[in-house]
Design a protein around this motif. Structure first.
Motif, short mmCIF file in Angstrom:
data_model
loop_
_atom_site.label_atom_id
_atom_site.label_comp_id
_atom_site.label_asym_id
_atom_site.label_seq_id
_atom_site.Cartn_x
_atom_site.Cartn_y
_atom_site.Cartn_z
N UNK A 1 -25.87 40.84 2.83
CA UNK A 1 -25.92 40.15 4.20
C UNK A 1 -25.00 40.61 5.38
N UNK A 2 -23.71 40.87 5.34
CA UNK A 2 -23.02 41.40 6.36
C UNK A 2 -22.06 42.21 5.66
N UNK A 3 -21.64 43.08 6.70
CA UNK A 3 -20.65 44.06 6.07
C UNK A 3 -19.01 43.36 5.82
N UNK A 4 -18.81 44.02 4.46
CA UNK A 4 -17.31 43.25 4.14
C UNK A 4 -16.46 44.57 4.56
N UNK A 5 -15.22 43.99 4.87
CA UNK A 5 -13.95 45.03 4.98
C UNK A 5 -13.08 45.06 3.88
N UNK A 6 -12.65 43.87 3.29
CA UNK A 6 -11.81 43.74 2.48
C UNK A 6 -12.37 42.67 1.19
N UNK A 7 -12.26 43.33 -0.17
CA UNK A 7 -12.70 42.25 -1.08
C UNK A 7 -11.42 42.26 -2.01
N UNK A 8 -11.33 40.78 -2.32
CA UNK A 8 -10.15 40.19 -3.13
C UNK A 8 -10.84 39.69 -4.35
#
Length: 103
Positions: free
Chosen positions: A52-59
């Motif tokens: 849906x939206x661009x993600x910068x950081x995955x935890x």
């Protein structure tokens, strides 16, 4: 920060909230449910908020450890410190947003 299980009905709402955020904006997906749908492989659960939206950081984690969340914040700080103003106006970034249907 996006946390928890995201239902497909919530997808357009999350996208609307993302569009209403002030520029520049960064997204952090916290936990396995927000990153990949987690253990919920059903028709009603979105298999990752990055659809849906661009993600910068995955935890990672289920639930994520406090150290992992702090590491995510540090990665966002690094992005903020290193990003130039021109990146947001670049063709590659605009192409990424258009791939998500964001203008």
């Amino acid at each position: 920060m996006v946390m928890g299980t995201i239902a497909k009905k919530m997808g357009p709402i999350v996208k609307q909230v993302y569009l209403q955020m002030a520029e520049p904006r960064w997204v952090m997906a916290v936990g396995a449910c927000a990153s990949s749908g987690g253990i919920f492989d059903t028709y009603s659960v979105l298999q990752g908020i990055d659809q849906v939206v661009p993600v910068d950081v995955y935890v990672p984690g289920c639930p994520p450890r406090p150290e992992a969340i702090l590491d995510g914040f540090i990665k966002i700080q690094d992005l903020v410190g290193q990003e130039s103003i021109r990146r947001r106006n670049g063709d590659q970034y605009k192409g990424l947003l258009q791939s998500y249907g964001i203008q």
